[in-house]
Design an enzyme around this catalytic site. Structure first.
Site, PDB file in Angstrom:
ATOM      1  N   SER A  19       0.831  -1.202   0.000  1.00  0.00           N
ATOM      2  CA  SER A  19       0.000   0.000   0.000  1.00  0.00           C
ATOM      3  C   SER A  19       0.874   1.265   0.000  1.00  0.00           C
ATOM      4  O   SER A  19       1.739   1.416  -0.850  1.00  0.00           O
ATOM      5  CB  SER A  19      -0.957  -0.065   1.194  1.00  0.00           C
ATOM      6  OG  SER A  19      -1.972   0.884   1.102  1.00  0.00           O
TER       7      SER A  19
ATOM      8  N   ASP B  92      -9.306  -5.272  -4.695  1.00  0.00           N
ATOM      9  CA  ASP B  92      -8.482  -4.267  -4.022  1.00  0.00           C
ATOM     10  C   ASP B  92      -8.996  -2.854  -4.262  1.00  0.00           C
ATOM     11  O   ASP B  92      -9.528  -2.543  -5.342  1.00  0.00           O
ATOM     12  CB  ASP B  92      -7.047  -4.373  -4.540  1.00  0.00           C
ATOM     13  CG  ASP B  92      -6.020  -3.714  -3.639  1.00  0.00           C
ATOM     14  OD1 ASP B  92      -6.406  -3.086  -2.631  1.00  0.00           O
ATOM     15  OD2 ASP B  92      -4.824  -3.830  -3.955  1.00  0.00           O
TER      16      ASP B  92
ATOM     17  N   HIS C  24      -7.034  -6.210  -0.411  1.00  0.00           N
ATOM     18  CA  HIS C  24      -5.817  -5.409  -0.258  1.00  0.00           C
ATOM     19  C   HIS C  24      -4.681  -6.138   0.447  1.00  0.00           C
ATOM     20  O   HIS C  24      -3.554  -5.673   0.436  1.00  0.00           O
ATOM     21  CB  HIS C  24      -6.187  -4.143   0.528  1.00  0.00           C
ATOM     22  CG  HIS C  24      -5.161  -3.071   0.507  1.00  0.00           C
ATOM     23  ND1 HIS C  24      -4.588  -2.579  -0.653  1.00  0.00           N
ATOM     24  CD2 HIS C  24      -4.583  -2.367   1.526  1.00  0.00           C
ATOM     25  CE1 HIS C  24      -3.730  -1.624  -0.351  1.00  0.00           C
ATOM     26  NE2 HIS C  24      -3.685  -1.492   0.958  1.00  0.00           N
TER      27      HIS C  24
END
EC number: 3.4.11.5
Length: 290
Positions: A103, A241, A268
């Protein structure tokens, strides 16, 4: 118990942890860079599974988790974060190692490699982006796919500045269960990360939510520089995601010689949602580039 390192970085002191053998035969350390910004390393504890083959190194970025929490909003910029990452790498004596970023952590890792391109064995970009404007547009698109009551609750409370309301929190929980982690129940490490989050960091760098990115990162975009990344690179994308798999495919096309892996049943966090496939893919990639 061996005391964990405390490292001086621009703005304060940060905490780090080293797991596994320091010098296993034939393998190189893996530095794990957490997301958020401000979501500490706990949710990435699943990567300790890899410590049977190599040393795995975690740190909590300044302002969250076990690290110091200064209150100066001027600290929360990409430039200072890159300087922090460089300080951590230097203090830990890492000179021939792999990087795994998830991320925001993968955005930071990309910027780090663009600013400090040498000494890296490989880069894994897990569920991320090379452009905040692209990410922001995708979040808005995905929000439109939520049920109307959830979507309206998000919009209404964000407009009113009432993001501490129970209705808003419930709506964001729906978003998180759809586009952040689809495993039920969530593991304790993920809850623990949110409980120890540095909210000021996220608010300053991103904004009130992923649907209103107005902070210091709002214009960050390195898409046109991805060709400068020369380290072997693995990109992990997932069907559900909040980060666009299509954008990650474009990143793959721009990073010469990179490898792309797609997780059909994850959002995610594939290291939590599809752990066996994740471990197989990442172990293979790291082993190839030791």
């Amino acid at each position: 118990m061996t005391p964990q390192p405390t490292i001086a970085v621009p703005g304060g002191l940060v905490w780090a942890k080293r797991v596994g053998p320091a010098q296993p035969s034939g393998s190189r350390p893996l530095l794990v860079v957490h997301g958020g910004p401000g979501l500490p390393h706990y949710y990435l504890s699943a990567l300790e599974r890899l410590a049977d083959e190599r040393e795995v190194v975690f740190w909590d970025q300044l302002g969250c988790g076990n690290s110091e929490r200064p209150t100066d909003p001027g600290l929360w910029t990409m430039r200072r974060s890159v300087a922090e990452m460089d300080s951590v790498i230097t203090a830990l004596g890492l000179s021939d190692f792999h990087i795994f970023g998830n991320s925001w952590g993968a955005m930071l890792a990309q910027q780090y490699l663009l600013d400090f391109p040498s000494g890296i064995r490989s880069l894994t970009i897990s569920n991320s982006a090379a452009s905040i404007p692209v990410f922001a547009a995708n979040a808005i698109r995905l929000k439109a796919g939520l049920d109307r009551a959830t979507r309206d609750a998000i919009d209404r409370h964000e407009t009113a500045g009432a993001t501490d309301s129970a209705e808003y929190r419930a709506a964001i929980a729906t978003w998180n269960e759809t586009h952040l982690c689809r495993r039920k129940p969530w593991p304790d490490d993920l809850y623990r990360a949110f409980q120890n989050m540095g909210a000021e960091i996220f608010d300053t760098m991103f904004g009130p939510s992923v649907f209103r990115i107005v902070g210091t990162m709002r214009d960050w975009d390195v898409v046109d520089r991805l060709g400068e990344i020369t380290a072997p690179t693995l990109l992990l994308a997932a069907r559900f995601d909040e980060f666009s798999p299509e954008h990650m495919r474009e990143m793959h096309r721009r990073i010469h010689g990179s490898r792309f892996e797609f997780f059909e049943n994850s959002a995610h966090l594939p290291f939590i949602e599809e752990p066996e496939l994740f471990d197989t893919v990442v172990r293979d990639f790291l082993g190839q580039h030791d």
